[in-house]
Design a protein around this motif. Structure first.
Motif, mmCIF file in Angstrom:
data_model
loop_
_atom_site.group_PDB
_atom_site.id
_atom_site.type_symbol
_atom_site.label_atom_id
_atom_site.label_comp_id
_atom_site.label_asym_id
_atom_site.label_seq_id
_atom_site.Cartn_x
_atom_site.Cartn_y
_atom_site.Cartn_z
ATOM 1 N N LEU A 79 41.137 50.268 36.744
ATOM 2 C CA LEU A 79 39.722 49.998 36.978
ATOM 3 C C LEU A 79 38.861 51.240 36.743
ATOM 4 O O LEU A 79 37.676 51.135 36.434
ATOM 5 C CB LEU A 79 39.497 49.490 38.403
ATOM 6 C CG LEU A 79 40.021 48.085 38.691
ATOM 7 C CD1 LEU A 79 39.919 47.794 40.177
ATOM 8 C CD2 LEU A 79 39.279 47.046 37.884
ATOM 9 N N MET A 80 39.452 52.406 36.892
ATOM 10 C CA MET A 80 38.705 53.648 36.713
ATOM 11 C C MET A 80 38.454 53.973 35.239
ATOM 12 O O MET A 80 37.728 54.895 34.924
ATOM 13 C CB MET A 80 39.448 54.828 37.370
ATOM 14 C CG MET A 80 39.533 54.706 38.888
ATOM 15 S SD MET A 80 37.915 54.736 39.693
ATOM 16 C CE MET A 80 37.491 53.013 39.828
ATOM 17 N N ALA A 135 38.720 50.599 28.667
ATOM 18 C CA ALA A 135 40.040 50.589 28.045
ATOM 19 C C ALA A 135 40.762 49.254 28.168
ATOM 20 O O ALA A 135 41.727 49.015 27.452
ATOM 21 C CB ALA A 135 40.905 51.697 28.650
ATOM 22 N N TYR A 136 40.309 48.377 29.058
ATOM 23 C CA TYR A 136 41.018 47.132 29.317
ATOM 24 C C TYR A 136 40.068 45.942 29.264
ATOM 25 O O TYR A 136 38.887 46.063 29.556
ATOM 26 C CB TYR A 136 41.685 47.172 30.699
ATOM 27 C CG TYR A 136 42.654 48.317 30.852
ATOM 28 C CD1 TYR A 136 43.948 48.214 30.381
ATOM 29 C CD2 TYR A 136 42.261 49.505 31.462
ATOM 30 C CE1 TYR A 136 44.834 49.271 30.507
ATOM 31 C CE2 TYR A 136 43.133 50.564 31.594
ATOM 32 C CZ TYR A 136 44.421 50.436 31.108
ATOM 33 O OH TYR A 136 45.296 51.481 31.232
ATOM 34 N N THR A 137 40.625 44.789 28.916
ATOM 35 C CA THR A 137 39.837 43.558 28.919
ATOM 36 C C THR A 137 39.824 42.982 30.328
ATOM 37 O O THR A 137 40.631 43.379 31.181
ATOM 38 C CB THR A 137 40.444 42.512 27.972
ATOM 39 O OG1 THR A 137 41.729 42.128 28.482
ATOM 40 C CG2 THR A 137 40.569 43.047 26.557
ATOM 41 N N LEU A 138 38.961 41.997 30.553
ATOM 42 C CA LEU A 138 38.897 41.328 31.841
ATOM 43 C C LEU A 138 40.258 40.721 32.191
ATOM 44 O O LEU A 138 40.726 40.832 33.314
ATOM 45 C CB LEU A 138 37.825 40.243 31.825
ATOM 46 C CG LEU A 138 37.725 39.352 33.063
ATOM 47 C CD1 LEU A 138 37.328 40.179 34.276
ATOM 48 C CD2 LEU A 138 36.748 38.229 32.836
ATOM 49 N N GLU A 139 40.896 40.108 31.212
ATOM 50 C CA GLU A 139 42.194 39.485 31.445
ATOM 51 C C GLU A 139 43.242 40.517 31.858
ATOM 52 O O GLU A 139 44.079 40.267 32.716
ATOM 53 C CB GLU A 139 42.655 38.729 30.190
ATOM 54 C CG GLU A 139 41.831 37.495 29.879
ATOM 55 C CD GLU A 139 40.464 37.816 29.270
ATOM 56 O OE1 GLU A 139 40.287 38.890 28.655
ATOM 57 O OE2 GLU A 139 39.551 36.976 29.438
ATOM 58 N N GLN A 140 43.228 41.677 31.235
ATOM 59 C CA GLN A 140 44.196 42.722 31.571
ATOM 60 C C GLN A 140 43.973 43.300 32.961
ATOM 61 O O GLN A 140 44.901 43.815 33.568
ATOM 62 C CB GLN A 140 44.130 43.855 30.534
ATOM 63 C CG GLN A 140 44.632 43.467 29.178
ATOM 64 C CD GLN A 140 44.344 44.546 28.157
ATOM 65 O OE1 GLN A 140 43.241 45.092 28.094
ATOM 66 N NE2 GLN A 140 45.343 44.861 27.344
ATOM 67 N N LEU A 141 42.752 43.226 33.477
ATOM 68 C CA LEU A 141 42.428 43.803 34.780
ATOM 69 C C LEU A 141 42.578 42.840 35.948
ATOM 70 O O LEU A 141 42.420 43.241 37.094
ATOM 71 C CB LEU A 141 40.992 44.339 34.766
ATOM 72 C CG LEU A 141 40.755 45.584 33.931
ATOM 73 C CD1 LEU A 141 39.269 45.892 33.853
ATOM 74 C CD2 LEU A 141 41.525 46.760 34.474
ATOM 75 N N TYR A 200 43.755 40.993 38.998
ATOM 76 C CA TYR A 200 44.673 41.410 40.056
ATOM 77 C C TYR A 200 45.993 40.664 39.963
ATOM 78 O O TYR A 200 47.068 41.250 40.080
ATOM 79 C CB TYR A 200 44.010 41.165 41.419
ATOM 80 C CG TYR A 200 44.802 41.716 42.578
ATOM 81 C CD1 TYR A 200 44.620 43.019 42.996
ATOM 82 C CD2 TYR A 200 45.726 40.925 43.254
ATOM 83 C CE1 TYR A 200 45.337 43.536 44.060
ATOM 84 C CE2 TYR A 200 46.446 41.424 44.323
ATOM 85 C CZ TYR A 200 46.249 42.735 44.714
ATOM 86 O OH TYR A 200 46.959 43.245 45.767
ATOM 87 N N ASP A 201 45.928 39.371 39.725
ATOM 88 C CA ASP A 201 47.141 38.571 39.667
ATOM 89 C C ASP A 201 48.055 38.993 38.516
ATOM 90 O O ASP A 201 49.273 38.892 38.623
ATOM 91 C CB ASP A 201 46.798 37.084 39.509
ATOM 92 C CG ASP A 201 46.124 36.517 40.740
ATOM 93 O OD1 ASP A 201 46.064 37.222 41.767
ATOM 94 O OD2 ASP A 201 45.661 35.371 40.674
ATOM 95 N N VAL A 202 47.486 39.482 37.432
ATOM 96 C CA VAL A 202 48.277 39.921 36.285
ATOM 97 C C VAL A 202 48.902 41.285 36.559
ATOM 98 O O VAL A 202 50.084 41.507 36.302
ATOM 99 C CB VAL A 202 47.402 39.981 35.007
ATOM 100 C CG1 VAL A 202 48.143 40.626 33.853
ATOM 101 C CG2 VAL A 202 46.921 38.581 34.636
ATOM 102 N N VAL A 203 48.127 42.196 37.088
ATOM 103 C CA VAL A 203 48.591 43.571 37.280
ATOM 104 C C VAL A 203 49.506 43.697 38.496
ATOM 105 O O VAL A 203 50.581 44.302 38.424
ATOM 106 C CB VAL A 203 47.395 44.541 37.423
ATOM 107 C CG1 VAL A 203 47.862 45.964 37.689
ATOM 108 C CG2 VAL A 203 46.531 44.494 36.181
ATOM 109 N N ARG A 244 29.538 47.308 31.705
ATOM 110 C CA ARG A 244 30.278 46.208 31.091
ATOM 111 C C ARG A 244 29.333 45.055 30.790
ATOM 112 O O ARG A 244 28.548 44.645 31.623
ATOM 113 C CB ARG A 244 31.375 45.707 32.030
ATOM 114 C CG ARG A 244 32.496 46.681 32.182
ATOM 115 C CD ARG A 244 33.596 46.048 32.996
ATOM 116 N NE ARG A 244 34.642 47.029 33.214
ATOM 117 C CZ ARG A 244 35.432 47.050 34.259
ATOM 118 N NH1 ARG A 244 35.319 46.131 35.183
ATOM 119 N NH2 ARG A 244 36.349 47.959 34.381
ATOM 120 N N ASP A 245 29.452 44.522 29.591
ATOM 121 C CA ASP A 245 28.643 43.371 29.201
ATOM 122 C C ASP A 245 29.453 42.090 29.350
ATOM 123 O O ASP A 245 30.672 42.087 29.177
ATOM 124 C CB ASP A 245 28.192 43.503 27.739
ATOM 125 C CG ASP A 245 27.154 44.587 27.552
ATOM 126 O OD1 ASP A 245 26.360 44.804 28.478
ATOM 127 O OD2 ASP A 245 27.140 45.205 26.471
#
Length: 120
Positions: free
Chosen positions: A5-6, A10-16, A18-21, A105-106
């Protein structure tokens, strides 16, 4: 997850998500920030702030001053002079100087994230 998150660009919404990470059913043990090991007289929370409120035009400057007051004079904390604090807030938030943040972020709104109250 926090470290990802910091780096907001560098990451897409999907990559960030919580359930995925971390995983929806993962139990995360509460822990101290590793920087607490550097503080010799103990490490305990002194203030809870909202990053969203820190960035709001009407409340942001006051939240920034509260944050600075909470850590000013504490061991290991170098805080800018009181007379410069509002100027720094204005340059970062209003004039968008510095690193990109969640504000930059847009396309995503607060409802697009999958955090539950339990995650927070």
């Amino acid at each position: 997850h926090w470290n990802m998150l910091m780096v907001p660009t560098a990451y897409t919404l999907e990559q960030l998500q919580y359930d995925v990470v971390v995983g929806a059913d993962t139990h995360v043990e509460p822990s101290y920030d590793p920087n607490c090991a550097l503080i010799t007289n103990g490490c305990a929370p002194v203030k809870v702030i909202s990053a969203e409120r820190l960035a709001e035009l009407d409340r942001g400057p006051a939240v920034g001053l509260e944050l600075a007051a909470a850590v000013d004079g504490k061991e290991g904390m170098n805080v800018i002079a009181p007379e410069a604090r509002n100027c720094i807030w204005r340059e970062l938030i209003i004039n968008k100087k510095g690193l990109k943040t969640f504000i930059d972020r847009d396309g995503y709104g607060e409802d697009d994230y999958s955090f539950t109250k339990g995650h927070l």
